[in-house]
Scaffold this active site. Structure first.
Site, PDB file in Angstrom:
ATOM      1  N   THR A 133       0.819  -1.208   0.000  1.00  0.00           N
ATOM      2  CA  THR A 133       0.000   0.000   0.000  1.00  0.00           C
ATOM      3  C   THR A 133       0.856   1.263   0.000  1.00  0.00           C
ATOM      4  OG1 THR A 133      -1.502   1.257   1.424  1.00  0.00           O
ATOM      5  CG2 THR A 133      -0.111  -0.318   2.528  1.00  0.00           C
ATOM      6  N   ASP A 134       0.268   2.359  -0.460  1.00  0.00           N
ATOM      7  CA  ASP A 134       0.963   3.651  -0.371  1.00  0.00           C
ATOM      8  C   ASP A 134       1.030   4.169   1.063  1.00  0.00           C
ATOM      9  OD1 ASP A 134      -1.710   4.337  -0.026  1.00  0.00           O
ATOM     10  OD2 ASP A 134      -1.765   5.851  -1.607  1.00  0.00           O
ATOM     11  N   TYR A 159      -1.798  -0.413  11.100  1.00  0.00           N
ATOM     12  CA  TYR A 159      -1.949  -1.096   9.804  1.00  0.00           C
ATOM     13  C   TYR A 159      -0.756  -0.817   8.898  1.00  0.00           C
ATOM     14  CZ  TYR A 159      -3.286  -1.569   4.897  1.00  0.00           C
ATOM     15  OH  TYR A 159      -3.271  -1.861   3.559  1.00  0.00           O
TER      16      TYR A 159
END
Ligand code: NAD
Ligand code: DAU
Length: 359
Positions: A133-134, A159
């Protein structure tokens, strides 16, 4: 026929990848634990497909992973399996470390042990693609340049910290053991079959039931939206022509504030499902912000575009219209996923925020 071992292939993005792969005649072994986010209904069109083998189990089960590798001899492993929701990671970080860090390490280790014993030609051709993810890059200010492959990692939520940990492990297996890995860092996805804890499906479904539409903080946080099918086509391009050991940023060049996204959804719903009770935007409510809420994400995807010729096909506005239409047409999917666990989460996440309503 090429064969991929896909992990987390019953979730939102993994199921889209599996459906696209079967369309292109890639054989799939799908290992998914079926957490609250995993849903076999996402794959119901493959129920009679002998080239989609579904296995319920965890990436943290080394024996099971080794058994699948030895039995099915995949050409690639594509790792989607993860805990994926930021708000849940704030309430309970442990599960995120267990799945995203320890689970990925166990998966990598099993793949590495199996891969080391392959014949030379198979070893060279094999790929391990880690879907990340970014969010690992942290947060941008309004005028900062977008994230790119050289942006330093600076994760802010449990996360994103757990995804950053998994990315580092993947890279380390390339450097230490020579495992042919690839990493993708993608921006926010939207599209059919997304679990309605995430902003876009939550807004669509709440609006249709005339429930309030919660906006964290002032609604000025910015995300870069990409249709899930475009993300999956990018993953194919990375698998086919990405340089081993490298990472690829993937994004939609579609930056929107959260308030804009919710207002556009309300506008489309006013057209396609008008309500006698008034415009859907009347339901918008500002609620307590997410702790550590990243202000802005944006992606410079020039590397993947120039190295692989990948281009997104969906514009945000038309993709959003199609997505709304999918949720309107798939009411039984909606009713099934909004079962007991979903109600528990919605109560846990929003009860306190609503008491702190900032409107
Ligand atoms: P999701 O929560 O919809 O799906 C996750 C899937 O993983 C579920 O099917 C779940 O059952 C499965 N799973 C969880 N733990 C597992 C385990 N231990 N073993 C096997 N399966 C397990 O998530 P998503 O939105 O589809 O995201 C998929 C991946 O893409 C994640 O790694 C996420 O970090 C990444 N990603 C997501 C986005 C996004 O906008 N949703 C953007 C960029 C990257
Ligand atoms: O950027 C990629 C990431 O995008 C993925 O790695 C994650 O797995 C995925 O969940 C997503 O993370 P976000 O936190 O950006 O997505 P979410 O849909 O939870 O929230 C999008 C924005 O909307 C964020 O700024 C928080 C805000 N929001 C979210 C919810 C659920 C609200 O304002 N209200 C809400 O009720």
């Amino acid at each position: 026929m090429p064969r991929h071992l896909v992990t987390g292939g019953a979730g939102f993005i993994g199921s889209c990848y599996v459906l696209q792969a079967r369309h292109k005649n890639v054989s799939i072994v799908n290992l998914d634990k079926l957490t609250y986010a995993g849903n076999l209904e996402n794959l119901s069109s493959l129920a009679d497909d002998p080239e989609h083998i579904f296995v319920r189990g965890s990436i943290g089960n080394a024996e099971l992973v080794m058994y699948l590798l030895e039995t099915y001899q995949p050409d690639a492993v594509v790792n989607f399996a993860a805990e994926s929701h930021v708000d849940r990671s704030i309430k309970d970080p442990n599960e995120f470390v267990t799945t995203n860090v320890l689970g990925t390490c166990t998966l990598l280790n099993a793949v590495k042990d199996w891969w080391l014993k392959r014949p030379a030609a198979q070893k060279v051709a094999f790929r391990f693609l880690h879907v990340s993810t970014d969010e690992v890059f942290g947060a941008l200010k309004p005028d900062d340049p977008p994230f790119s492959e050289t942006t330093p990692y600076s994760p802010n939520s449990p996360y994103s910290a757990s995804k950053a940990g998994s990315d580092h492990l993947v890279r380390s297996f390339s450097e230490t053991y020579g495992l042919p890995v690839l990493i993708s860092n993608c921006s926010n996805n939207y599209g059919p079959r997304q679990f309605p804890e995430k902003l876009i499906p939550l807004t669509i479904l709440n609006a249709l039931e005339r429930k309030l539409l919660p906006i964290y903080g002032k609604g000025d946080n910015i995300r870069d939206w990409l249709h899930v099918e475009d993300h999956c086509s990018a993953l194919d391009c990375i698998l086919e022509s990405g340089n081993v050991g490298e990472s690829y940023c993937v994004g939609g060049r579609s930056e929107r504030t959260n308030l804009e996204v919710v207002q556009v959804i309300c506008g489309i719903l006013d057209e396609v499902a008008p309500s006698a009770a008034g415009p859907y935007s009347d339901l918008i409510r500002y609620v307590a912000d997410r702790p550590g809420h990243d202000f802005r994400y944006a992606i410079d995807c020039s590397k993947i575009e120039s190295k692989t010729f990948w281009k997104p096909e969906h514009s945000f506005e038309s993709g959003l219209r199609e997505t709304i239409s999918w949720y309107l047409c798939n009411q039984s999917w909606v009713q099934h996923v909004r079962s007991g666990e979903y109600h528990t989460w919605i109560t846990t996440n929003y009860a306190q925020r609503n008491k702190e309503d900032h409107a």
